[in-house]
Design a protein around this motif. Structure first.
Motif, PDB file in Angstrom:
ATOM      1  N   THR A 145       0.812  -1.217   0.000  1.00 57.46           N
ATOM      2  CA  THR A 145       0.000   0.000   0.000  1.00 57.46           C
ATOM      3  C   THR A 145       0.844   1.265   0.000  1.00 57.46           C
ATOM      4  N   LEU A 146       2.157   1.145   0.149  1.00 61.35           N
ATOM      5  CA  LEU A 146       3.039   2.288  -0.020  1.00 61.35           C
ATOM      6  C   LEU A 146       3.451   2.455  -1.467  1.00 61.35           C
ATOM      7  N   ASP A 147       3.063   1.505  -2.303  1.00 57.07           N
ATOM      8  CA  ASP A 147       3.429   1.509  -3.707  1.00 57.07           C
ATOM      9  C   ASP A 147       2.541   2.470  -4.475  1.00 57.07           C
ATOM     10  N   ASN A 148       3.020   2.845  -5.634  1.00 62.88           N
ATOM     11  CA  ASN A 148       2.204   3.618  -6.564  1.00 62.88           C
ATOM     12  C   ASN A 148       1.353   2.635  -7.366  1.00 62.88           C
ATOM     13  N   PRO A 149       0.031   2.671  -7.225  1.00 65.79           N
ATOM     14  CA  PRO A 149      -0.810   1.666  -7.881  1.00 65.79           C
ATOM     15  C   PRO A 149      -0.756   1.713  -9.396  1.00 65.79           C
ATOM     16  N   LYS A 174       2.178   5.566   7.729  1.00 61.19           N
ATOM     17  CA  LYS A 174       1.141   4.538   7.625  1.00 61.19           C
ATOM     18  C   LYS A 174       1.681   3.449   6.704  1.00 61.19           C
ATOM     19  N   ALA A 175       2.198   2.404   7.330  1.00 61.84           N
ATOM     20  CA  ALA A 175       2.891   1.365   6.577  1.00 61.84           C
ATOM     21  C   ALA A 175       1.937   0.456   5.822  1.00 61.84           C
ATOM     22  N   PHE A 176       0.698   0.384   6.290  1.00 56.91           N
ATOM     23  CA  PHE A 176      -0.251  -0.487   5.609  1.00 56.91           C
ATOM     24  C   PHE A 176      -1.658   0.078   5.746  1.00 56.91           C
ATOM     25  N   ASP A 177      -2.360   0.102   4.624  1.00 54.46           N
ATOM     26  CA  ASP A 177      -3.737   0.590   4.561  1.00 54.46           C
ATOM     27  C   ASP A 177      -4.626  -0.583   4.149  1.00 54.46           C
ATOM     28  N   TYR A 178      -5.446  -1.054   5.095  1.00 56.10           N
ATOM     29  CA  TYR A 178      -6.275  -2.230   4.818  1.00 56.10           C
ATOM     30  C   TYR A 178      -7.228  -1.979   3.651  1.00 56.10           C
ATOM     31  N   GLU A 179      -7.886  -0.840   3.660  1.00 58.60           N
ATOM     32  CA  GLU A 179      -8.868  -0.546   2.617  1.00 58.60           C
ATOM     33  C   GLU A 179      -8.219  -0.492   1.243  1.00 58.60           C
ATOM     34  N   LYS A 180      -7.052   0.138   1.184  1.00 57.31           N
ATOM     35  CA  LYS A 180      -6.356   0.247  -0.096  1.00 57.31           C
ATOM     36  C   LYS A 180      -5.856  -1.108  -0.579  1.00 57.31           C
ATOM     37  N   SER A 181      -5.471  -1.983   0.355  1.00 56.10           N
ATOM     38  CA  SER A 181      -4.888  -3.267  -0.041  1.00 56.10           C
ATOM     39  C   SER A 181      -5.885  -4.135  -0.792  1.00 56.10           C
ATOM     40  N   TYR A 182      -7.183  -4.013  -0.481  1.00 52.70           N
ATOM     41  CA  TYR A 182      -8.181  -4.839  -1.151  1.00 52.70           C
ATOM     42  C   TYR A 182      -8.422  -4.391  -2.591  1.00 52.70           C
ATOM     43  N   LEU A 215      -5.980  -3.333  -4.611  1.00 50.95           N
ATOM     44  CA  LEU A 215      -4.791  -3.569  -5.421  1.00 50.95           C
ATOM     45  C   LEU A 215      -4.754  -5.013  -5.880  1.00 50.95           C
ATOM     46  N   GLN A 216      -4.487  -5.215  -7.126  1.00 55.06           N
ATOM     47  CA  GLN A 216      -4.390  -6.561  -7.673  1.00 55.06           C
ATOM     48  C   GLN A 216      -3.072  -6.692  -8.424  1.00 55.06           C
ATOM     49  N   ARG A 217      -2.313  -7.684  -8.059  1.00 54.88           N
ATOM     50  CA  ARG A 217      -1.043  -7.962  -8.724  1.00 54.88           C
ATOM     51  C   ARG A 217      -1.007  -9.447  -9.099  1.00 54.88           C
ATOM     52  N   PRO A 218      -1.761  -9.813 -10.104  1.00 49.74           N
ATOM     53  CA  PRO A 218      -1.905 -11.244 -10.405  1.00 49.74           C
ATOM     54  C   PRO A 218      -0.611 -11.926 -10.814  1.00 49.74           C
ATOM     55  N   ASN A 219       0.367 -11.182 -11.325  1.00 51.50           N
ATOM     56  CA  ASN A 219       1.592 -11.807 -11.816  1.00 51.50           C
ATOM     57  C   ASN A 219       2.744 -11.735 -10.819  1.00 51.50           C
ATOM     58  N   TRP A 269       1.499 -15.060  -3.816  1.00 57.97           N
ATOM     59  CA  TRP A 269       1.780 -13.740  -3.267  1.00 57.97           C
ATOM     60  C   TRP A 269       0.708 -13.314  -2.282  1.00 57.97           C
ATOM     61  N   SER A 270       1.111 -12.742  -1.158  1.00 58.84           N
ATOM     62  CA  SER A 270       0.192 -12.193  -0.178  1.00 58.84           C
ATOM     63  C   SER A 270       0.610 -10.760   0.114  1.00 58.84           C
ATOM     64  N   GLY A 271      -0.311  -9.827  -0.099  1.00 55.45           N
ATOM     65  CA  GLY A 271       0.014  -8.429   0.096  1.00 55.45           C
ATOM     66  C   GLY A 271      -0.066  -7.986   1.526  1.00 55.45           C
TER      67      GLY A 271
END
Length: 437
Positions: free
Chosen positions: A357-361, A378-386, A388-392, A401-403
């Motif tokens: 969640t610190l990444d640029n989506p 804020k090292a992790f944002d629960y709402e934002k993490s859902y 984000l999709q990184r299938p590869n 992979w687990s975010g």
């Protein structure tokens, strides 16, 4: 006594001398009582209070304009680049001036006569116990657990025609001379005033507050990982790092433990996160489960309560690991708050953090952010993490992979801008696995 002696030497003959002696004794006692009630006691009281005020002023944070060194400024201001990363390139050293915590700006001073007068005027209004609490917090640099310093909200001191709230003024004097307004501050979870909105009073303990990391747009990458570079290269050894206590084996870069390994080791324990401590490619100690909303992770913290890395048995004799381990000091504070997971850097050296969640989506890069001493992120944002999709992303790992994880390295950074490409090359680092159930 002189008055009594004089009275005795001129005593008249007869029984009247007893009455005279009584009168003289009463007059002397009245004078002595007035001395105690009016002069000495008040002077003694004022001396203790003024002594505390003087000690506090001597303990103020010094800016560069006060003649302190850059390293001292980094610790007080949370700026600069002392102790960071493994290279002098533009990837996050002190000279770059970028990052979520800002860089070196104009020179600030706390020796300004107007600021001194304003601070002394404020401190003299505090009660003796409040002064002692503030001094304990300042002298221990936040290492001692101190209570809230509750002061009236209505007091808004003015400095150079600019109005400051009390928390900002006290933090400016005792922690960050370059502090400008309250939007740069974040109240820590450990503060009793956290999450409350008392209209009459506010906590002004400077170590119940932290500087807030604010990202530029787009976020400045201290290290960029193209996805191809995260695939295991041919020159990496096939062996996997062992745990020094469990004897198990774990994957190398970029991840450490899989969800199946965590479940197998912890069983059905209730927790909101699990912390693993690593030294280079070897995990040290067992997994630390976290159930309380806030956790201190430290190496040396007076009266510390939490995950003490100094108590773990490590077989690593590397000089670099030993050096970095000694710099962890007060470490970090990890807290689960309503808007996400926050990390507060309590040490005197930078930490480096990576999470999804610190990444640029909008980019296919993984960012490593440098967090200076005294700053929170804020090292992790629960709402934002859902969202984000990184299938590869699982292409470069042996496990799905687990975010829901955070990687934190003490003192040393990693990535393209450093000599260390993977976090498993960092001397001392943490892996925080969040429970998403």
């Amino acid at each position: 006594m002189l008055r009594i002696r004089a009275a005795v030497t001129v005593l008249p003959s007869g029984t009247g001398w007893i009455h005279v002696l009584r009168v003289c004794f009463c007059c002397t006692w009245l004078d002595f009582s007035r001395f105690l009630s009016g002069g000495a006691s008040s002077r003694m009281f004022r001396t203790k209070r003024s002594g505390l005020v003087r000690r506090l002023w001597r303990s103020r944070a010094l800016g560069e304009a006060d003649g302190q060194t850059d390293n001292e400024g980094d610790a007080n201001r949370g700026g600069g680049g002392g102790g960071g990363g493994g290279g002098s390139g533009s990837g996050g050293g002190g000279s770059s001036g970028g990052g979520c915590c800002g860089g070196k700006g104009a020179k600030y001073t706390t020796s300004d006569p107007e600021l001194k007068t304003l601070t002394h005027s404020l401190l003299k209004k505090l009660k003796e116990k409040q002064l002692e609490l503030l001094l304990q917090a300042v002298d221990s640099k936040g290492g001692a657990r101190t209570g809230c310093l509750l002061l009236p909200r209505m007091i808004e001191p003015k400095l150079s025609k600019q109005t400051y709230s009390l928390p900002v003024l006290i933090c400016k004097v005792f922690r960050w001379p370059d502090l400008r307004n309250s939007s740069e501050l974040k109240r820590l979870y450990c503060c009793e005033s956290y999450g409350t909105n008392n209209p009459d009073s506010v906590c002004c303990n400077p170590h119940h507050l932290s500087r807030l990391c604010e990202f530029e747009s787009p976020p400045p990458p201290y290290s960029k990982f193209p996805m191809d570079s995260l695939k295991q290269s041919a020159d990496l050894p096939d062996s996997v790092p062992p745990s020094t206590e469990t004897g198990g084996t774990h994957y190398t870069a970029p991840g450490g433990l899989s969800e199946s390994q965590i479940s197998q080791e912890l069983g059905s324990q209730s927790h909101w996160c699990v912390v693993a401590y690593w030294e280079e490619r070897t995990r040290v100690g067992r997994l630390y489960t976290v159930q309380e909303p806030s956790l201190d992770i430290f190496y040396d913290l007076p009266h510390g309560n939490g995950f003490c890395l100094g108590q773990l048995n490590s077989d690593n004799k590397s000089q670099l690991v030993t050096k970095v381990r000694s710099k962890i000091g007060y470490g970090i504070q990890l807290s689960k708050e309503p808007d996400g997971v926050w990390v507060y850097n309590r040490s005197n050296y930078p930490i480096f953090i990576k999470s999804v969640t610190l990444d640029n989506p909008d980019s296919r890069t993984l960012l490593v952010h440098k967090v200076f001493p005294g700053y929170s992120i804020k090292a992790f944002d629960y709402e934002k993490s859902y969202t984000l999709q990184r299938p590869n992303d699982h292409d470069f790992t042996h496990e799905p992979w687990s975010g829901f994880s955070i990687q934190i390295s003490f003192v040393k950074g990693w990535g393209q801008c450093y000599t260390r490409q993977f976090i498993t090359s960092c001397p001392c680092w943490l892996e925080v696995f969040l429970n998403n159930r």
